[in-house]
Design an enzyme around this catalytic site. Structure first.
Site, PDB file in Angstrom:
ATOM      1  N   GLU A 164       0.848  -1.182   0.000  1.00  0.00           N
ATOM      2  CA  GLU A 164       0.000   0.000   0.000  1.00  0.00           C
ATOM      3  C   GLU A 164       0.898   1.251   0.000  1.00  0.00           C
ATOM      4  O   GLU A 164       1.905   1.283   0.706  1.00  0.00           O
ATOM      5  CB  GLU A 164      -0.810  -0.086   1.300  1.00  0.00           C
ATOM      6  CG  GLU A 164      -1.727   1.017   1.619  1.00  0.00           C
ATOM      7  CD  GLU A 164      -2.317   0.812   3.054  1.00  0.00           C
ATOM      8  OE1 GLU A 164      -3.114   1.669   3.427  1.00  0.00           O
ATOM      9  OE2 GLU A 164      -1.970  -0.155   3.749  1.00  0.00           O
TER      10      GLU A 164
ATOM     11  N   ASP B 223      13.941  -1.072  14.484  1.00  0.00           N
ATOM     12  CA  ASP B 223      14.857  -0.150  13.786  1.00  0.00           C
ATOM     13  C   ASP B 223      14.184   1.213  13.670  1.00  0.00           C
ATOM     14  O   ASP B 223      14.069   1.790  12.587  1.00  0.00           O
ATOM     15  CB  ASP B 223      15.180  -0.711  12.387  1.00  0.00           C
ATOM     16  CG  ASP B 223      16.288   0.080  11.688  1.00  0.00           C
ATOM     17  OD1 ASP B 223      16.971   0.876  12.352  1.00  0.00           O
ATOM     18  OD2 ASP B 223      16.462  -0.097  10.467  1.00  0.00           O
TER      19      ASP B 223
HETATM   20  P1  ADP Z   1      14.985   0.982   2.412  1.00  0.00           P
HETATM   21  O1  ADP Z   1      14.678  -0.324   3.100  1.00  0.00           O
HETATM   22  O2  ADP Z   1      15.629   0.824   1.088  1.00  0.00           O
HETATM   23  O3  ADP Z   1      15.715   1.950   3.329  1.00  0.00           O
HETATM   24  P2  ADP Z   1      12.402   2.154   3.065  1.00  0.00           P
HETATM   25  O4  ADP Z   1      11.429   1.055   3.343  1.00  0.00           O
HETATM   26  O5  ADP Z   1      12.978   2.848   4.264  1.00  0.00           O
HETATM   27  O6  ADP Z   1      13.561   1.649   2.088  1.00  0.00           O
HETATM   28  O7  ADP Z   1      11.671   3.195   2.121  1.00  0.00           O
HETATM   29  C1  ADP Z   1      12.341   4.313   1.584  1.00  0.00           C
HETATM   30  C2  ADP Z   1      11.492   5.565   1.703  1.00  0.00           C
HETATM   31  O8  ADP Z   1      10.288   5.398   0.957  1.00  0.00           O
HETATM   32  C3  ADP Z   1      11.032   5.834   3.151  1.00  0.00           C
HETATM   33  O9  ADP Z   1      11.918   6.639   3.850  1.00  0.00           O
HETATM   34  C4  ADP Z   1       9.696   6.494   2.960  1.00  0.00           C
HETATM   35  O10 ADP Z   1       9.866   7.875   2.821  1.00  0.00           O
HETATM   36  C5  ADP Z   1       9.177   5.912   1.666  1.00  0.00           C
HETATM   37  N1  ADP Z   1       8.210   4.821   1.918  1.00  0.00           N
HETATM   38  C6  ADP Z   1       8.437   3.627   2.514  1.00  0.00           C
HETATM   39  N2  ADP Z   1       7.341   2.862   2.542  1.00  0.00           N
HETATM   40  C7  ADP Z   1       6.373   3.600   1.958  1.00  0.00           C
HETATM   41  C8  ADP Z   1       4.990   3.366   1.670  1.00  0.00           C
HETATM   42  N3  ADP Z   1       4.386   2.212   1.980  1.00  0.00           N
HETATM   43  N4  ADP Z   1       4.300   4.349   1.061  1.00  0.00           N
HETATM   44  C9  ADP Z   1       4.902   5.514   0.722  1.00  0.00           C
HETATM   45  N5  ADP Z   1       6.185   5.796   0.952  1.00  0.00           N
HETATM   46  C10 ADP Z   1       6.923   4.854   1.564  1.00  0.00           C
END
Ligand code: ADP
Length: 289
Positions: free
Chosen positions: A92, A196
């Site tokens: 989502e 984390d």
């Molecule tokens: P990674 O594991 O590569 O660090 P993240 O899961 O932290 O990636 O996601 C990177 C960025 O994308 C996050 O800092 C956030 O801003 C955005 N993000 C993560 N999940 C979602 C989501 N479900 N919907 C919208 N933006 C998201």
């Protein structure tokens, strides 16, 4: 870059055509995209490294266990899989905004609810997972200090030694580590942790609803999540006040915060190198000499 074949594969998973896919900034480990269909948006993480599918599967399980507690939201996972050499996690899309003080308060209440509600009967989890891109062992222990030393501090200390970031003489023995922890660890109930929780791992959606993202879950001491929120900042005083309304602070929290931050600092030392050496060394000397 997303190939047209991969795009078609994702469209089949979603059961609807994709209008466009746009890169999203912010991912430390994987590439992130926003996938637009005619009615919805989805968040897509892709990674071609060898352990990426395993990483995404544990992330999916982590998001689902948090979401199933119904205490705090996590994005709903639509699919996790591998297409040719590309592993991916599709979920989502959360349209996010900067939090107000009230929303920080909600985040504090809901995180405390997660910690209070979701308790296990031992420390660890039913599978190992990852902290950043590093493996994190979740082998079960009944004793918190033993879990924290054997599954958290020691593996990171050993890696730091192998990478020549710490010498053997700088690494305390297991006995010293356990004694140092036991001085300050109270009787601990195994609470479900995000694992984390730095400032980039929560989102506040456009209606003000908090979401946890990118977890490294396990059952541990609830103060571990608080310690991580305090390591790099990004959480307001309203958050901490709201959390403490539900789970009040106990004596020696400051010492435990240091000891819990040591794990994350070791992870940073191993991932990003010697700029974290001084902080690590300082804590090792203060608590485990
Ligand atoms: P990674 O594991 O590569 O660090 P993240 O899961 O932290 O990636 O996601 C990177 C960025 O994308 C996050 O800092 C956030 O801003 C955005 N993000 C993560 N999940 C979602 C989501 N479900 N919907 C919208 N933006 C998201």
């Amino acid at each position: 870059m997303i190939s047209s074949h991969f795009k078609e594969h994702i469209a089949q998973e979603l059961g609807t055509p994709i209008l466009k896919i746009k890169a999203v900034s912010g991912g430390d480990i994987s590439k992130a995209y926003c996938v637009f269909t005619s009615t919805q948006r989805f968040f897509l993480k892709v990674n071609e490294s060898a352990n990426a599918l395993k990483m995404f599967l544990t992330e999916k399980d982590g998001l689902e266990i948090i979401s199933n507690t119904k205490t705090i939201k996590a994005p709903e996972v639509r699919h996790c899989g591998k297409y040719e050499s590309v592993s991916y996690l599709l979920m989502e899309f959360i349209e996010s905004k900067n939090p107000t003080s009230k929303e920080f308060e909600t985040l504090g209440h809901q995180l405390a609810s997660l910690h209070a509600f979701a308790v296990g009967d031992s420390f660890g989890w039913n599978q190992d997972n990852y902290i950043g891109s590093l493996p994190q062992s979740n082998k079960n222990h009944k004793d918190w200090a033993l879990f924290y030393v054997r599954e958290r501090l020691l593996p990171q200390l050993k890696w730091a030694n192998e990478k020549r970031l710490l010498t053997s003489l700088e690494i305390p023995s297991e006995t010293k580590l356990i004694k140092g922890c036991e001085r300050f660890f109270p009787k601990v109930r195994p609470a479900l942790l995000h694992g984390d929780l730095w400032g980039g791992n929560y989102l506040i959606d456009s209606h003000g609803v908090p979401y946890l993202i990118d977890p490294a879950v396990y059952f541990g001491h609830h103060e571990v999540d608080l310690a991580m929120t305090q390591l790099f900042g990004g959480f307001s005083s309203n958050f901490y006040a709201a959390y403490a309304e539900k789970i009040p602070a106990e004596p020696f929290q400051k010492e435990r915060r240091d000891i819990y931050q040591l794990y994350y600092l070791l992870v940073h030392l191993n991932l990003f190198g010697s700029s974290y050496y001084r902080s690590v060394k300082g804590l090792l000397l203060r608590y485990f000499k």
